[in-house]
Design a protein around this motif. Sequence first.
Motif, short mmCIF file in Angstrom:
data_model
loop_
_atom_site.label_atom_id
_atom_site.label_comp_id
_atom_site.label_asym_id
_atom_site.label_seq_id
_atom_site.Cartn_x
_atom_site.Cartn_y
_atom_site.Cartn_z
N GLY A 247 0.78 -1.23 0.00
CA GLY A 247 0.00 0.00 0.00
C GLY A 247 0.81 1.27 0.00
O GLY A 247 0.32 2.33 0.41
N LEU A 248 2.06 1.20 -0.48
CA LEU A 248 2.93 2.37 -0.50
C LEU A 248 3.29 2.77 -1.93
O LEU A 248 3.34 1.94 -2.83
N VAL A 249 3.57 4.05 -2.10
CA VAL A 249 4.11 4.56 -3.36
C VAL A 249 5.58 4.19 -3.44
O VAL A 249 6.30 4.20 -2.43
N ALA A 250 6.04 3.86 -4.64
CA ALA A 250 7.46 3.52 -4.84
C ALA A 250 8.28 4.80 -4.80
O ALA A 250 8.78 5.29 -5.81
N GLY A 251 8.42 5.34 -3.59
CA GLY A 251 8.97 6.68 -3.45
C GLY A 251 10.43 6.77 -3.08
O GLY A 251 11.01 7.85 -3.15
N ALA B 138 12.66 6.94 -9.74
CA ALA B 138 13.75 7.66 -10.42
C ALA B 138 14.63 6.72 -11.24
O ALA B 138 14.93 6.99 -12.40
N ILE B 139 15.03 5.57 -10.65
CA ILE B 139 16.05 4.75 -11.30
C ILE B 139 15.48 3.77 -12.32
O ILE B 139 16.09 3.53 -13.37
N TRP B 140 14.30 3.20 -12.08
CA TRP B 140 13.78 2.20 -13.01
C TRP B 140 13.54 2.77 -14.42
O TRP B 140 13.95 2.15 -15.41
N PRO B 141 12.91 3.96 -14.57
CA PRO B 141 12.73 4.47 -15.93
C PRO B 141 14.05 4.75 -16.65
O PRO B 141 14.13 4.60 -17.88
N LEU B 142 15.08 5.15 -15.91
CA LEU B 142 16.38 5.38 -16.54
C LEU B 142 16.97 4.09 -17.09
O LEU B 142 17.64 4.09 -18.13
N LEU B 143 16.72 2.99 -16.41
CA LEU B 143 17.33 1.72 -16.79
C LEU B 143 16.54 0.96 -17.83
O LEU B 143 17.12 0.35 -18.75
N VAL B 144 15.21 0.96 -17.73
CA VAL B 144 14.41 0.11 -18.62
C VAL B 144 13.35 0.88 -19.42
O VAL B 144 12.60 0.27 -20.18
N GLY B 145 13.29 2.21 -19.24
CA GLY B 145 12.29 3.01 -19.94
C GLY B 145 11.01 3.15 -19.14
O GLY B 145 10.69 2.30 -18.30
N PRO B 146 10.25 4.22 -19.40
CA PRO B 146 9.05 4.49 -18.61
C PRO B 146 7.99 3.39 -18.69
O PRO B 146 7.36 3.06 -17.68
N SER B 147 7.76 2.82 -19.88
CA SER B 147 6.68 1.84 -20.02
C SER B 147 6.95 0.59 -19.18
O SER B 147 6.09 0.15 -18.41
N ALA C 94 17.15 12.33 -9.90
CA ALA C 94 16.78 12.21 -8.49
C ALA C 94 16.29 13.55 -7.94
O ALA C 94 15.32 13.61 -7.17
N ALA C 95 16.93 14.65 -8.36
CA ALA C 95 16.51 15.97 -7.89
C ALA C 95 15.10 16.31 -8.37
O ALA C 95 14.32 16.95 -7.65
N GLN C 96 14.76 15.86 -9.57
CA GLN C 96 13.43 16.13 -10.12
C GLN C 96 12.35 15.25 -9.51
O GLN C 96 11.21 15.68 -9.33
N VAL C 97 12.70 14.00 -9.20
CA VAL C 97 11.68 13.00 -8.88
C VAL C 97 11.60 12.67 -7.39
O VAL C 97 10.51 12.48 -6.85
N LEU C 98 12.73 12.62 -6.72
CA LEU C 98 12.79 11.97 -5.41
C LEU C 98 11.96 12.66 -4.34
O LEU C 98 11.22 12.00 -3.59
N ASP C 99 12.05 13.98 -4.24
CA ASP C 99 11.28 14.66 -3.19
C ASP C 99 9.79 14.45 -3.38
O ASP C 99 9.05 14.20 -2.41
N LEU C 100 9.32 14.54 -4.63
CA LEU C 100 7.89 14.35 -4.89
C LEU C 100 7.46 12.91 -4.58
O LEU C 100 6.45 12.69 -3.91
N SER C 101 8.23 11.94 -5.06
CA SER C 101 7.83 10.55 -4.84
C SER C 101 7.90 10.17 -3.37
O SER C 101 7.07 9.40 -2.87
#
Length: 271
Positions: free
Chosen positions: A149-153, A158-167, A233-240
């Motif tokens: 029940g948690l967000v992958a925050g 941040a790291i998964w889309p960089l490695l394998v793409g957003p989809s 990480a600067a763009q995504v991490l605080d929000l997630s």
Amino acid sequence: MTDTHEPARAAEQEPTVLLTTEGTTSVVTLNRPERLNAIDPPTHALLKQRLIDADLDPDTRVIVLTGAGRAFCAGGDVKGMEGETDFGGGDRVLSMGRDLIDAIIRLEKPVISMVNGVAVGLGATIALMTDIVYLSDDARIGDRHVNVGLVAGDGGAAIWPLLVGPSRAKEFLMTGRLIGAEEAASIGLVSRAVPAEELREQVFALADELAALPPYAVRATKASINKTLQLTAAQVLDLSLAYEHLSMKTDDHQEAVRAFTEKRQGHYTGR
């Protein structure tokens, strides 16, 4: 290397994170094998300190990160989450999770994750945020935040889309599906899938190869590549992390934790 950062634990117990040296390689080992190296707050802080200690050691050229026993890291300690609605520590503005990810990204020396068993949630994030990941062929990796029940925050977003793409990242992060070693290597999530009996040999052969190269060139190359990761990480991490913090306060999270500890299917209401 002198150990000056042991947590206050019973005298007969070892620290939850070990730091040893083998030649020019420092080995940082998550050491809660009875909990599949799940990370509680003291372990969180000690892991960060061990990695920094290794990075600052003048005799170390390469850092290997691994887990004791049959797991790399099972993520956050779910059994400690029931009733918990905060993970940042009272009046903290930035969470401990942000501290740890920032520290990993900023380590100068090359870090190889020797993933000797399951790497889940925060455990997967920690491994994937390092420089090179060798995954035992009998191990699995995945981010199962949604399953409790948690967000992958804590860095997964941040790291998964960089490695394998957003989809692909959305498929795996929104389902919490675990991935076998061969698939993880084939899609570029990890560097290599390695036979379990050869994992240590291959990781330390790579460490020796890196250690034999001009150290400044290796470290500056890493630092240059990691600029992209730092920006992401600067763009995504605080929000997630903020979304994850909110999700900790939901009824669905508490139900998911109860279902986990009671070994049953959860019943979710969206609240």
